[in-house]
Design a protein around this motif. Structure first.
Motif, mmCIF file in Angstrom:
data_model
loop_
_atom_site.group_PDB
_atom_site.id
_atom_site.type_symbol
_atom_site.label_atom_id
_atom_site.label_comp_id
_atom_site.label_asym_id
_atom_site.label_seq_id
_atom_site.Cartn_x
_atom_site.Cartn_y
_atom_site.Cartn_z
ATOM 1 N N ILE A 132 0.810 -1.124 0.096
ATOM 2 C CA ILE A 132 0.112 0.060 -0.056
ATOM 3 C C ILE A 132 0.741 1.328 0.013
ATOM 4 C CG2 ILE A 132 -1.651 1.294 1.196
ATOM 5 C CD1 ILE A 132 -3.056 -1.159 2.261
ATOM 6 N N VAL A 133 1.880 1.165 0.901
ATOM 7 C CA VAL A 133 2.858 2.466 1.016
ATOM 8 C C VAL A 133 3.457 2.689 -0.441
ATOM 9 C CG1 VAL A 133 4.893 3.295 1.937
ATOM 10 C CG2 VAL A 133 3.078 2.469 3.448
ATOM 11 N N ASP A 134 3.946 1.547 -0.883
ATOM 12 C CA ASP A 134 4.673 1.652 -2.237
ATOM 13 C C ASP A 134 3.857 2.070 -3.327
ATOM 14 O OD1 ASP A 134 7.054 0.803 -1.238
ATOM 15 O OD2 ASP A 134 6.769 -1.214 -1.610
ATOM 16 N N SER A 135 2.556 1.484 -3.673
ATOM 17 C CA SER A 135 1.643 1.780 -4.571
ATOM 18 C C SER A 135 0.825 3.043 -4.529
ATOM 19 C CB SER A 135 1.023 0.687 -5.031
ATOM 20 O OG SER A 135 0.000 0.352 -3.752
ATOM 21 N N ILE A 136 0.635 3.484 -3.224
ATOM 22 C CA ILE A 136 -0.411 4.506 -3.224
ATOM 23 C C ILE A 136 0.227 5.655 -2.637
ATOM 24 C CG2 ILE A 136 -2.444 5.379 -2.067
ATOM 25 C CD1 ILE A 136 -3.658 2.674 -2.188
ATOM 26 N N LEU A 137 1.073 5.723 -1.727
ATOM 27 C CA LEU A 137 1.721 6.948 -1.149
ATOM 28 C C LEU A 137 3.106 7.433 -1.904
ATOM 29 C CD1 LEU A 137 1.750 6.139 2.613
ATOM 30 C CD2 LEU A 137 -0.066 6.938 1.132
ATOM 31 N N ALA A 138 3.420 6.996 -2.690
ATOM 32 C CA ALA A 138 4.620 7.325 -3.561
ATOM 33 C C ALA A 138 5.810 7.768 -2.832
ATOM 34 C CB ALA A 138 3.937 8.327 -4.633
ATOM 35 N N GLY A 139 6.193 7.133 -1.801
ATOM 36 C CA GLY A 139 7.410 7.534 -1.267
ATOM 37 C C GLY A 139 7.091 8.571 -0.137
ATOM 38 N N GLN A 140 6.007 9.043 0.392
ATOM 39 C CA GLN A 140 5.406 9.844 1.216
ATOM 40 C C GLN A 140 5.120 9.630 2.478
ATOM 41 O OE1 GLN A 140 5.997 13.235 0.499
ATOM 42 N NE2 GLN A 140 6.736 13.034 -1.457
ATOM 43 N N GLY A 141 5.428 8.268 2.838
ATOM 44 C CA GLY A 141 5.179 7.737 3.765
ATOM 45 C C GLY A 141 5.881 6.402 4.103
ATOM 46 N N GLN A 142 5.664 5.716 5.653
ATOM 47 C CA GLN A 142 6.189 4.365 5.885
ATOM 48 C C GLN A 142 5.489 3.664 6.775
ATOM 49 O OE1 GLN A 142 9.940 5.678 7.597
ATOM 50 N NE2 GLN A 142 9.269 5.530 9.673
ATOM 51 N N VAL A 143 5.362 2.339 6.629
ATOM 52 C CA VAL A 143 4.515 1.227 7.482
ATOM 53 C C VAL A 143 4.965 1.596 9.014
ATOM 54 C CG1 VAL A 143 4.419 -0.793 7.797
ATOM 55 C CG2 VAL A 143 4.392 -0.402 5.401
ATOM 56 N N ILE A 144 4.091 1.725 9.650
ATOM 57 C CA ILE A 144 4.266 1.646 11.017
ATOM 58 C C ILE A 144 3.990 0.377 11.816
ATOM 59 C CG2 ILE A 144 4.099 3.992 11.409
ATOM 60 C CD1 ILE A 144 1.024 3.888 11.819
ATOM 61 N N SER A 145 4.466 0.172 13.105
ATOM 62 C CA SER A 145 4.228 -1.092 13.745
ATOM 63 C C SER A 145 2.958 -0.858 14.832
ATOM 64 C CB SER A 145 5.244 -1.719 14.417
ATOM 65 O OG SER A 145 6.171 -0.768 15.092
ATOM 66 N N SER A 146 3.168 0.285 15.384
ATOM 67 C CA SER A 146 2.117 0.697 16.322
ATOM 68 C C SER A 146 1.480 2.175 16.026
ATOM 69 C CB SER A 146 2.682 0.770 17.823
ATOM 70 O OG SER A 146 3.792 1.826 17.589
ATOM 71 N N PHE A 147 0.565 2.567 16.675
ATOM 72 C CA PHE A 147 -0.241 3.903 16.110
ATOM 73 C C PHE A 147 0.600 5.088 16.626
ATOM 74 C CE2 PHE A 147 -4.494 6.071 16.005
ATOM 75 C CZ PHE A 147 -4.449 6.287 14.546
ATOM 76 N N GLN A 148 1.722 5.139 15.979
ATOM 77 C CA GLN A 148 2.856 6.190 15.977
ATOM 78 C C GLN A 148 3.791 6.206 14.957
ATOM 79 O OE1 GLN A 148 5.250 6.052 19.835
ATOM 80 N NE2 GLN A 148 4.790 3.891 19.808
ATOM 81 N N GLY A 149 4.327 7.500 14.767
ATOM 82 C CA GLY A 149 5.499 7.430 13.870
ATOM 83 C C GLY A 149 6.841 7.332 14.544
ATOM 84 N N GLU A 150 7.875 7.531 13.653
ATOM 85 C CA GLU A 150 9.216 7.304 14.130
ATOM 86 C C GLU A 150 9.822 8.447 15.039
ATOM 87 O OE1 GLU A 150 12.580 7.291 11.376
ATOM 88 O OE2 GLU A 150 11.153 8.108 9.809
ATOM 89 N N PHE A 151 9.124 9.776 14.922
ATOM 90 C CA PHE A 151 9.491 10.598 15.622
ATOM 91 C C PHE A 151 8.730 11.133 17.087
ATOM 92 C CE2 PHE A 151 9.944 11.829 11.021
ATOM 93 C CZ PHE A 151 11.453 12.151 11.020
ATOM 94 N N SER A 152 7.836 9.944 17.464
ATOM 95 C CA SER A 152 7.209 10.074 18.574
ATOM 96 C C SER A 152 7.878 9.472 19.620
ATOM 97 C CB SER A 152 5.964 9.224 18.365
ATOM 98 O OG SER A 152 5.531 8.809 19.673
ATOM 99 N N PHE A 153 7.867 10.355 20.898
ATOM 100 C CA PHE A 153 8.671 9.446 22.037
ATOM 101 C C PHE A 153 7.903 8.485 22.572
ATOM 102 C CE2 PHE A 153 9.455 9.353 26.572
ATOM 103 C CZ PHE A 153 10.689 9.399 26.375
ATOM 104 N N GLY A 154 8.546 7.310 22.409
ATOM 105 C CA GLY A 154 7.893 6.259 22.844
ATOM 106 C C GLY A 154 7.898 5.031 21.694
ATOM 107 N N TYR A 155 8.453 5.571 20.449
ATOM 108 C CA TYR A 155 8.537 4.715 19.311
ATOM 109 C C TYR A 155 9.442 3.755 19.620
ATOM 110 C CZ TYR A 155 9.671 3.509 14.474
ATOM 111 O OH TYR A 155 10.153 2.715 13.315
ATOM 112 N N ASP A 156 9.310 2.525 19.273
ATOM 113 C CA ASP A 156 10.196 1.411 19.440
ATOM 114 C C ASP A 156 10.875 1.057 18.151
ATOM 115 O OD1 ASP A 156 11.904 -0.632 20.134
ATOM 116 O OD2 ASP A 156 10.108 -1.753 21.173
ATOM 117 N N PRO A 157 12.095 1.532 17.638
ATOM 118 C CA PRO A 157 12.725 1.056 16.278
ATOM 119 C C PRO A 157 12.837 -0.477 16.272
ATOM 120 C CG PRO A 157 14.484 1.882 17.560
ATOM 121 C CD PRO A 157 13.146 2.174 18.161
ATOM 122 N N GLU A 158 12.771 -1.252 17.183
ATOM 123 C CA GLU A 158 13.110 -2.641 16.957
ATOM 124 C C GLU A 158 11.824 -3.494 16.969
ATOM 125 O OE1 GLU A 158 16.185 -4.038 16.990
ATOM 126 O OE2 GLU A 158 16.797 -1.883 17.304
#
Length: 507
Positions: free
Chosen positions: A299-325
């Motif tokens: 979905i990210v590859d076909s629809i977002l055209a590089g303007q987003g990334q898959v998430i594992s929880s309901f927060q992005g990578e800049f959120s305090f509490g994000y777990d990169p692992e």
């Protein structure tokens, strides 16, 4: 003759100066996808409110696009050792748009109102429950007493419910009048509001930070993306704010010689949340199966055209509490079929997905999700709602289908602002679920001042919600602005909170 040349030179300089001032003034028009319906800070949770009201109101603190927290209506603050009291030194010689003075009484009135009966009727109060009371020390000093420390409070004071409001004006006219005819201390003042059509603002020359370079600011409420982009290209609007710009129209904007796209990483995340109370999604196995069935990377590859990334929880990578692992639940169609069989879901079982009808990009996403779920043998329908109806009526009242779109700005860049409101029992955005263990973790992290311990607990909360499959996390998405080239000094805000004091139009 010499005097004549001097006079002519002076006149030419004056004309040039007047022309420069004219070029830097003017009227800016912005396309916003949604009318918030109320301008009262305690009534709202919408980023489209903030994109306007950040220019109308001020908080004690301010956080701009650079993410730095700086003084607002407070020039300084100091916390005591145990974090249960914050002393604010207030800015002097500040007036509200109606001429009413800003002082310590304004601060006390604002928070007494937010934490009192009026605030209890709105969606903002739960963000500020750490506050016990406001004590006036003198006209320009207040102590904020806390029930417990809140490590995110100073950021929260920069937006939404914490915006300072005028006591005399509200007491005289009432809250209903204030919601339609707001008065703040910001650089612009609202002079006309036509519901569902537009809101018009004028520069407030006496703003404590200096007068804006624009004379007028107009927000037009345009929900249809193609209409907004056409207006951008024709010059009917100067800026189109997120999430109106569809991914599929980026090239259209960029290929027009008068317009461009400003893209900035944002805290905005998208998910399809589940009705955990009734229907087939009341079964955790079914929820996990639905997540496994959808290829989010595709979905990210076909629809977002590089303007987003898959998430594992309901927060992005800049959120305090994000777990990169932490990894997303993997795409596994066969495993999904096995889970549905274990749960006893019959082929042809119905499933409804509720979405915002005017969100073109997510409309495409919902169609793709529907296709994946139909491959499981489910009978999937998509129901679009007007955004205000979905957010103010359908979701809070627990009247959704089995799945519903949730877009969240996470403007504090702290998982607490998302997690508490989404998962704690009784919260507006959690109409179905109640989990004592999760409630306890959510409450505990709010009182922890050690950043490392708190981050660890927030990451545990993210893993816990993934284990229970409370939503299908999809992606974080960049904030996309369509901008006309004559707009100068514009800085794209990751959280839609545009402060337009220094923006001007160049001929």
């Amino acid at each position: 003759m010499k005097n004549g040349k001097v006079l002519l030179k002076s006149l030419l300089a004056s004309v040039a100066l007047a022309a420069a001032i004219s070029a830097q003034a003017g009227s800016l028009t912005i396309a916003s996808p949604q009318d918030p319906g109320s301008w009262d800070p305690i009534d709202t949770f919408l980023v489209n409110w903030a994109s306007v009201a950040t220019n109308v109101f001020d908080g004690l603190t301010y956080r701009g696009p650079d993410m730095a927290l700086v003084p607002g209506l407070a020039t300084a603050w100091e916390e005591n050792e145990d974090g249960t009291r914050i002393r604010f030194t207030l800015r002097e010689d500040v007036t509200f748009h109606n001429g009413e003075p800003f002082n310590a009484e304004s601060v006390k009135f604002t928070f007494d109102r937010l934490l009192g009966e009026e605030g209890a009727q709105g969606p903002q109060r739960s963000n500020y429950t750490a506050i016990d009371s406001i004590e006036i020390i003198d006209d320009y000093t207040v102590d904020m007493h806390l029930h417990q420390p809140d490590p995110v409070l100073l950021t929260k004071l920069a937006g939404y419910g914490a915006m300072i409001v005028p006591p005399q004006y509200i007491q005289e006219h009432g809250s209903d009048h204030f919601a339609i005819h707001p008065v703040g201390t910001g650089p612009f003042q609202i002079v006309n509001y036509a519901r569902r059509e537009r809101v018009e603002l004028e520069a407030y020359a006496d703003h404590w930070g200096g007068a804006p370079r624009l004379d007028q600011l107009t927000y037009r409420f345009i929900s249809e993306p193609s209409t907004a982009i056409a207006e951008l290209q024709s010059g009917g609007v100067h800026i189109v704010i997120p999430p109106t710009v569809p991914i599929g129209m980026i090239d259209t904007i960029e290929n027009n010689r008068n317009t461009h796209v400003a893209s900035v990483p944002s805290p905005t995340v998208e998910a399809l949340r589940f009705n955990t109370e009734s229907g087939i999604t009341a079964d955790e196995r079914v929820r996990r199966a639905l997540i496994m069935a959808v290829d989010r990377e595709a979905i990210v590859d076909s629809i977002l055209a590089g303007q987003g990334q898959v998430i594992s929880s309901f927060q992005g990578e800049f959120s305090f509490g994000y777990d990169p692992e932490m990894e997303p639940i993997p795409h596994d169609m066969e495993g999904a079929r096995q889970l549905l069989a274990e749960a006893g879901v019959e082929p042809g079982a119905s499933l409804q997905i509720d979405v915002r009808g005017g969100d073109a990009t997510f409309g495409e996403v919902a169609q793709v999700v529907s296709s994946y779920l139909q491959m499981l043998g489910l009978n999937v329908s998509i129901r679009g709602y007007e955004t205000n109806v979905l957010l103010n009526d359908i979701i809070p009242e627990g009247r959704t289908g089995e799945m519903f779109q949730q877009k969240w700005g996470g403007w504090t860049f702290d998982f607490d602002n998302t997690a508490y409101l989404m998962y704690h029992t009784g919260e507006r955005w959690n109409p179905y679920d109640s989990d004592e263990e999760l409630d306890a973790m959510l409450n505990e992290q709010r009182s922890i001042t050690d950043p490392a311990r708190r981050e660890d607990l927030l990451q545990s909360i993210a893993r816990y919600t993934q284990d229970r499959a409370l939503e299908m996390p999809l992606y974080s998405i960049n904030a996309l602005y369509g901008v006309r080239n004559e707009v100068q000094n514009f800085e794209a805000a990751p959280d839609n909170r545009l402060r337009l004091t220094d923006v001007y139009l160049e001929d």
